[in-house]
Design an enzyme around this catalytic site. Structure first.
Site, PDB file in Angstrom:
ATOM      1  N   GLU A 258       0.889  -1.169   0.000  1.00 51.57           N
ATOM      2  CA  GLU A 258       0.000   0.000   0.000  1.00 51.57           C
ATOM      3  C   GLU A 258       0.922   1.212   0.000  1.00 51.57           C
ATOM      4  OE1 GLU A 258      -1.220   3.248   1.567  1.00 51.57           O
ATOM      5  OE2 GLU A 258      -1.647   2.047   3.360  1.00 51.57           O
ATOM      6  N   CYS A 297      -2.463   8.368   3.881  1.00 54.61           N
ATOM      7  CA  CYS A 297      -2.382   7.749   2.555  1.00 54.61           C
ATOM      8  C   CYS A 297      -3.668   7.943   1.775  1.00 54.61           C
ATOM      9  CB  CYS A 297      -2.061   6.267   2.690  1.00 54.61           C
ATOM     10  SG  CYS A 297      -3.229   5.363   3.731  1.00 54.61           S
TER      11      CYS A 297
END
Length: 679
Positions: A258, A297
């Site tokens: 990720e 994120c």
């Protein structure tokens, strides 16, 4: 001020940082607060301890045992939240940021614990999908199963969420039955170290289930094997470097990444100034820019608005961002704290300058802003910075460069197709949001942008009071994205557990599949008992135990009475000529639910006993109609058993109805709750 020695937990013992440890500075004051890392990390000992001790201990437990363990860990961490809050302020995070990181991480553990109990068996094998019939007569069958990998999960976590980022990986890993070695980002590793200490001191985890590396991993990744997994959160450049290692590639080691994500938010064409959606959009973008000082994120980096709404959006965001107070996060009035380090501040300013080559900064001057309760020069403070790019089609940096801080760029679109194309210029992201009250807009974006995003978040006046926000990945839903975002997935409920398990196709007879799966398969051996199964307590019932009753003849009077009593006078049950014109029926037939009612009356044992309640009926299928004068027989088989609490468990019974020619009429799964003790 004392300097904290951030330790590693290696093969059952704590290891101090050494003289070559990396210095860690407060994000708020710039003071040296800790050191972490050692050149003497015995990586092979850690891997061996995890594989031989931790893995064996975890695999000996069932999914339900592990789920209870995770729930107990979450409850124990909840008792120590204040300690975690207190130590986290030095990362620059505010109290509201702590709620996302610490409470969010603990909440994620609770969700996985709940899903483990509700959606996974009280067993060591997980069944994936239904049994496949591979032969004419059903003597050779297939089934997919999932079993824990017999290696270790190495979790490399980012600096921004030292608790949530650790626990959202740890929960599904432990639920799968795989031990973990956690390597937090050094800048905030002292927070993760405290959480690991709290978990280990609880005594809840079996030996070897959890280890910690504070500082560098050394040569650990080059010692991994094909049963191991790397879970990574961080920059795309670091992910590329790690996953491209020849050893990782040669051994096909699972690498779940990720990474960078230029997430977008689209203001729908219908969401004009003055609508609830417009106000919601301003609120959402402001929140995503400033929460955790933009170090998320999932934060909004690109803001796409209709051409005729540009000025209104910019003015709305200016007014909203002007209310954001910046400073020492221990002050409850502060709405945005510092970036995690001076190095991160330099990186954000550099990336913002690159965006500024193609866009005009319309809010936020990094050389002139107020900081409350701290020194702006010593701490890693920056203001929210909003840019406006009027030429998004020809611009490049706004779609390629992520300033991992409170930085976003407003860009216009001509029509919805244009908005979708611009959104997809991010080349894969974790999330895109669309603020619209128009279902057609939502559908078009889902179809046009879904392939480029791991999550699409739609919000409007109907859902905004209960929505969780653009930037909140939830444990129930997948978190990850294609392309630039890393191509991986995390969480997503039980889906997240599967990253740490191996799916295997097994083939064999019904008895073999029953033995492996712990669930009775039609065609497997049936076990008879003198006593009615409803008189036997939960623990006495045996998988495959079968009770057969019948026949019972179905009459015309039965059909007529059921129709009158229930009001179900559908023509196929009342009009023989009309029923014959229906290709599914030979003539007037019995109600399907009449047959189920008869079946229940045939197999029930009416006296008070261990059966407490009928809680459901699954997978009902009617295969062949029954006419008046025909008969039915019923078979009731113990298919599966699941303990639910200290008093009772769930029994899943496989029920079949057959006619006088032994043809299958109907089948279903009956669910009952059965007591552990005689009543």
């Amino acid at each position: 001020m004392s300097i904290q020695n951030v330790k590693s937990f290696v093969a059952g013992r704590w290891i101090d940082a050494d003289t070559n440890a990396r210095a860690i500075h407060s994000a708020v004051s710039g003071d040296l607060i800790a050191r972490a890392g050692t050149d003497n990390l015995d990586t092979q000992a850690m891997l061996d301890h995890a594989r031989t001790v931790g893995g064996a201990n975890l695999r000996a437990l069932t999914f339900h045992d592990r789920a209870k363990m995770i729930k107990a860990l979450a409850a124990h961490l909840s008792l120590h939240k204040q300690r975690l809050y207190d130590i986290s302020f030095a990362t620059g995070a505010t109290q509201k940021d702590h709620y996302i990181d610490i409470d969010g991480g603990i909440g994620t553990m609770f969700v996985f614990a709940s899903k483990g109990r509700r959606e996974m068996p009280d067993a060591q094998v997980y069944l994936d999908g239904e049994v496949e019939q591979l032969s004419r007569n059903g003597t050779f069958l297939g089934q997919h199963i999932c079993t824990p990998l017999q290696g270790v999960a190495v979790h490399i976590n980012a600096f921004n969420f030292p608790i949530w980022g650790m626990l959202e990986k740890l929960a599904p890993t432990l639920l799968a039955g795989v031990p973990a070695i956690v390597k937090p980002a050094t800048a905030s590793c002292y927070v993760a170290e405290l959480a690991v200490q709290i978990m280990l001191e609880s005594g809840i985890l079996p030996e070897g289930a959890l280890q910690l590396v504070s500082g560098g991993l050394g040569d650990m990744l080059t010692r991994l094997g094909n049963q191991d997994v790397v879970g990574f959160t961080g920059s795309a450049s670091t992910a590329f470097k790690l996953r491209s290692d020849p050893h990782i590639l040669r051994n096909s080691i699972r690498f779940v990444a990720e990474q960078d994500s230029l997430n977008a938010s689209i203001l729908g064409p219908d969401a004009v100034s003055g609508t609830p959606e417009f106000d919601l959009f301003i609120k959402e973008v402001t929140k995503e820019m400033t929460t955790k000082a933009g170090q998320k994120c999932t934060a909004v980096r690109r803001v796409f608005v209709p051409q005729n709404q540009q000025e209104a959006v910019i003015e709305g965001l200016r007014a909203s961002l002007a209310k954001i107070t910046i400073g020492n996060p221990t002050d409850g009035s502060i709405r945005m704290g510092a970036l995690v380090s001076a190095g991160q501040k330099r990186d954000v300013l550099q990336k913002a300058a690159m965006i500024g080559q193609e866009a005009e900064r319309v809010f936020g001057d990094p050389d002139n802003f107020d900081v409350i309760g701290a020194d702006a020069d010593k701490g890693a403070f920056v203001p929210p910075m909003l840019f406006h790019c009027s030429t998004p089609d020809t611009a490049q940096n706004v779609h390629d460069v992520e300033a991992f801080g409170p930085v976003s760029t407003v860009m216009p679109y001509d029509d919805l197709d244009h908005a979708i194309a611009l959104t997809n210029r991010g080349q894969g992201s974790l999330v895109a949001s669309v603020i619209t009250h128009d279902g057609d807009v939502a559908r078009k974006v889902a179809m046009g942008a879904g392939a480029f995003h791991g999550r699409l978040y739609f919000n409007n006046r109907d859902s905004m009071k209960e929505s969780t926000g653009h930037g909140s990945p939830l444990p129930h839903m997948v978190h990850g994205g294609p392309g630039r975002a890393g191509g991986g997935e995390e969480m997503g409920g039980v889906r997240g557990v599967m990253h740490y398990m191996q799916r295997t196709a097994i083939q064999g007879s019904p008895d073999i599949l029953t033995s492996i799966s712990g669930k009775w398969v039609p065609g497997a051996t049936e076990i008879t008992h003198d006593d009615h199964p409803f008189t036997r307590i939960f623990h006495e019932l045996v998988i495959g135990e079968t009770h057969k009753v019948g026949p019972r003849v179905v009459t015309s009077d039965d059909i007529a009475h059921f129709a009158e009593f229930t009001g179900d006078t559908f023509y196929a049950h009342m009009d023989d000529a009309a029923a014959k014109r229906n290709p599914f029926f030979p003539g007037r037939v019995a109600h399907g639910y009449l047959l189920l009612s008869f079946a229940a009356g045939m197999f029930v044992q009416p006296d008070e006993g261990p059966v407490l309640a009928n809680t459901g009926l699954d997978n009902l299928r009617f295969m062949k109609p029954v006419e008046a004068g025909e008969s039915i027989n019923v078979r009731l088989t113990v298919k599966h058993k699941t303990p639910r609490n200290d008093e009772y468990g769930e029994v899943r019974w496989h029920v079949t109805l057959t006619n006088q020619a032994a043809e299958l009429v109907a089948e279903y799964d009956l669910l009952t709750m059965n007591a552990y003790d005689a009543r």
